[in-house]
Design a protein around this motif. Structure first.
Motif, PDB file in Angstrom:
ATOM      1  N   CYS A  51       2.486   2.932   2.035  1.00 54.84           N
ATOM      2  CA  CYS A  51       3.596   2.978   1.079  1.00 54.84           C
ATOM      3  C   CYS A  51       3.635   4.355   0.431  1.00 54.84           C
ATOM      4  O   CYS A  51       4.712   4.905   0.192  1.00 54.84           O
ATOM      5  CB  CYS A  51       3.401   1.891   0.029  1.00 54.84           C
ATOM      6  SG  CYS A  51       4.636   1.858  -1.266  1.00 54.84           S
ATOM      7  N   THR A  52       2.460   4.899   0.156  1.00 53.72           N
ATOM      8  CA  THR A  52       2.387   6.236  -0.449  1.00 53.72           C
ATOM      9  C   THR A  52       3.126   7.248   0.439  1.00 53.72           C
ATOM     10  O   THR A  52       3.883   8.083  -0.059  1.00 53.72           O
ATOM     11  CB  THR A  52       0.914   6.667  -0.619  1.00 53.72           C
ATOM     12  OG1 THR A  52       0.200   5.602  -1.254  1.00 53.72           O
ATOM     13  CG2 THR A  52       0.794   7.922  -1.443  1.00 53.72           C
ATOM     14  N   VAL A 105       9.185   0.225 -10.245  1.00 50.84           N
ATOM     15  CA  VAL A 105       8.080  -0.446  -9.561  1.00 50.84           C
ATOM     16  C   VAL A 105       8.119  -1.921  -9.960  1.00 50.84           C
ATOM     17  O   VAL A 105       8.075  -2.239 -11.150  1.00 50.84           O
ATOM     18  CB  VAL A 105       6.715   0.166  -9.942  1.00 50.84           C
ATOM     19  CG1 VAL A 105       5.588  -0.538  -9.207  1.00 50.84           C
ATOM     20  CG2 VAL A 105       6.698   1.655  -9.647  1.00 50.84           C
ATOM     21  N   GLY A 117      -0.621   0.343   6.095  1.00 50.39           N
ATOM     22  CA  GLY A 117       0.725   0.499   6.625  1.00 50.39           C
ATOM     23  C   GLY A 117       1.759   0.442   5.529  1.00 50.39           C
ATOM     24  O   GLY A 117       1.455   0.073   4.388  1.00 50.39           O
TER      25      GLY A 117
HETATM   26  C1  LIG Z   1      -0.383  -0.896  -3.065  1.00 53.30           C
HETATM   27  C2  LIG Z   1       0.638  -0.100  -3.810  1.00 53.30           C
HETATM   28  C3  LIG Z   1       1.053   1.156  -3.368  1.00 53.30           C
HETATM   29  C4  LIG Z   1       0.370   1.904  -2.286  1.00 53.30           C
HETATM   30  O1  LIG Z   1       0.425   1.358  -1.068  1.00 53.30           O
HETATM   31  P1  LIG Z   1      -0.387   2.076   0.119  1.00 53.30           P
HETATM   32  O2  LIG Z   1       0.122   1.376   1.314  1.00 53.30           O
HETATM   33  O3  LIG Z   1      -1.829   1.829  -0.177  1.00 53.30           O
HETATM   34  O4  LIG Z   1      -0.033   3.506   0.082  1.00 53.30           O
HETATM   35  C5  LIG Z   1       2.095   1.783  -4.013  1.00 53.30           C
HETATM   36  N1  LIG Z   1       2.684   1.245  -5.096  1.00 53.30           N
HETATM   37  C6  LIG Z   1       2.279   0.061  -5.580  1.00 53.30           C
HETATM   38  C7  LIG Z   1       2.989  -0.496  -6.766  1.00 53.30           C
HETATM   39  C8  LIG Z   1       1.230  -0.643  -4.966  1.00 53.30           C
HETATM   40  O5  LIG Z   1       0.821  -1.800  -5.467  1.00 53.30           O
END
Ligand SMILES: *Cc1c(COP(=O)(O)O)cnc(C)c1O
Length: 371
Positions: free
Chosen positions: A58-59, A129, A191
Motif C-alpha cells: 500500500c505504501t 485514512v 502487497g
Molecule cells: C497497513 C497500512 C498501510 C501500509 O500497508 P503496506 O502494504 O504495509 O504498505 C498503509 N496505511 C494504513 C492505514 C495501513 O493500515
C-alpha cells in the motif's frame, strides 16, 4: 495453559494453495502476468472502479499515486494525526510535509473542520485514512477538496468491506490505496493496490510503475521518465485471486467477530468502532475506547492479556508524537484516545469461545475497582 489467541492471522484455504501452486508451476513465460491481471480485474469488480494496478505494498501505491498527482518538495499534505506511519512516509519521501490534524472523537478519522482550517496555498492533497475500518466523513472532505481544488486521496488499507452510502471505501477519492499485508482483511503476504476512476491518473501511475516506460513507447528498454518499481508478483497475485473470490466470506468473518465482542462487552463504559447511518464498517480491527470517567489502566489490561496468551495491541500513537515530526499536543483527541484504547484480536475465524475469553479480561479490568 490456555491456547494462544493471535492478534491477526490470514484465512488461507485449499483455494489459495491451489492457485499459488499453479502460479509457481505454470505462471511463467507467456503466463507470467495472468494472475496479476485476474486479481486486478477481480478487485476492480469488487470495488466498482475502472482502473487498478497491483503493487508490492500500500505504501508503494500511495507513493506512486502521490507522485502522479505532482506532490513535490515544498508542498503540504493534510492527514490525520492518528495513523500508521505508512501514510506519512511517501509524503516525506517526495520532499513534501505531512500536516497532522486532529481526529473526531467517535470515528477516530479526520475532522473535516480542522482539515479546512489547515489548508494553505501550499496544500496539495488531503489523505482520508479509513482507520480500523471506520469510514471518514467523505461528503464533507470531498466538498472541501472540490471547493479548494485539492484532491482527496483515500488510504483504504484497513477498509476492505467498508462502504459509504453504497460506495466502497477507496472508490470515492482521486485515487484509493489498499494493503494486502498479512494482517489485513485480504492478504497476499505483502502487497497492495492502486485504484482510480481517472484515466489520466491511471496512465501516469501505470507508466511510473513500470520504471517510467509508457505502454505507447515502442522502443525497448526506453524509459521516458524516472519511475518506480513496486510490482506485485504473479505468485502473490494468485493468492490474491483466491482471497478476492472469498472476499464476502472474509468480510462476514470480521463482522461476526465484531458483533460477538459487542455482545460480550455490553454494559461496560466503553465505545467501539462506529457504524453510523449510511455506513457499513468492514470492522478490520475491533477496538475499544474506554470512557474517560472510568478507571482504566491500559498497561495492566495488556499485561493480563499477555499472561493469558492473548495478543492485544495499543491503538496508533499520534504521528506528531514521534521524534521525527514536530509535536502537536493541540490535537487533543489524537493524544487522549490511545491512553484509553486497545485493539482486540480479530482474525476471521476467531471462535466465540475465544471472544468470550478476551472479553472476560476486559470486563474484569473495568469492574475491578467496584468490587
Ligand atoms: C497497513 C497500512 C498501510 C501500509 O500497508 P503496506 O502494504 O504495509 O504498505 C498503509 N496505511 C494504513 C492505514 C495501513 O493500515
Amino acid at each position: 495453559m490456555s491456547e494462544r489467541i493471535y492478534y491477526t492471522k490470514p484465512s488461507i484455504t485449499d483455494l489459495e494453495v491451489e492457485y499459488a501452486t499453479d502460479a509457481a508451476k505454470n505462471g511463467w513465460g507467456d503466463h507470467c502476468y495472468e494472475y496479476i491481471s485476474r486479481f486486478e480485474n477481480g478487485f476492480k469488480k469488487h470495488l466498482g472502479v475502472k482502473y487498478a494496478i497491483a503493487t508490492s505494498s500500500c505504501t508503494g501505491a500511495l507513493h506512486m499515486g502521490m507522485a502522479a498527482l505532482g506532490i513535490a518538495p515544498g508542498d503540504e499534505v493534510i492527514m490525520a494525526d492518528t495513523n500508521w506511519i505508512a501514510t506519512a512516509s511517501p509524503i516525506v519521501q517526495l520532499g513534501a510535509t505531512p500536516v497532522f490534524v486532529d481526529v473526531l472523537p467517535d470515528s477516530w478519522c479526520l475532522d473535516p473542520v480542522r482539515v479546512e482550517a489547515a489548508i494553505t496555498p501550499r496544500t496539495k492533497a488531503i489523505v482520508a485514512v479509513h482507520l480500523y475500518g471506520n469510514v471518514c466523513d467523505m461528503d464533507a472532505l470531498l466538498k472541501i477538496g472540490l471547493k479548494h481544488g485539492i484532491p482527496v486521496i483515500e488510504d483504504a488499507a484497513e477498509a476492505i468491506g467498508s462502504q459509504y452510502h453504497g460506495k466502497r471505501a477507496g472508490s470515492m477519492g482521486a485515487f484509493g490505496a489498499f494493503s494486502f499485508h498479512g494482517t489485513k482483511t485480504i492478504t497476499t503476504g505483502e502487497g497492495g493496490m492502486f485504484v482510480t476512476n481517472d484515466p489520466e491518473l491511471y496512465e501516469k501511475v501505470l507508466t511510473l510503475s513500470n520504471h517510467g516506460r509508457a505502454r505507447s513507447q515502442s522502443k525497448q528498454f526506453w524509459p521516458d521518465m524516472v519511475g518506480f518499481k513496486y510490482k506485485m508478483s504473479n505468485i502473490q497475485a494468485a493468492i490474491g485471486c483466491a482471497q478476492i473470490e472469498r472476499v464476502e466470506d472474509l468480510i462476514q468473518g470480521k463482522r461476526r467477530v465484531f458483533e460477538a465482542y459487542v455482545a460480550n462487552l455490553a454494559g461496560l463504559p466503553l465505545t467501539m468502532n462506529p457504524e453510523p447511518e449510511g455506513v457499513i464498517n468492514g470492522f478490520w480491527m475491533p477496538s475499544i475506547v474506554v470512557d474517560r470517567s472510568a478507571s482504566f489502566d491500559r498497561e495492566v489490561l495488556l499485561r493480563e492479556l499477555r499472561e493469558d496468551g492473548i495478543d492485544g495491541r495499543v491503538f496508533f500513537w499520534p504521528l506528531s508524537s514521534l521524534s521525527m515530526f514536530e509535536s502537536k499536543p493541540e490535537n487533543i483527541n489524537s493524544y487522549a484516545i490511545p491512553e484509553m484504547a486497545l485493539n482486540l484480536p480479530s482474525y476471521h475465524d476467531l471462535s466465540s469461545e475465544d471472544v468470550v475469553r478476551v472479553s472476560m479480561h476486559i470486563r474484569k479490568s473495568l469492574t475491578a475497582v467496584a468490587c
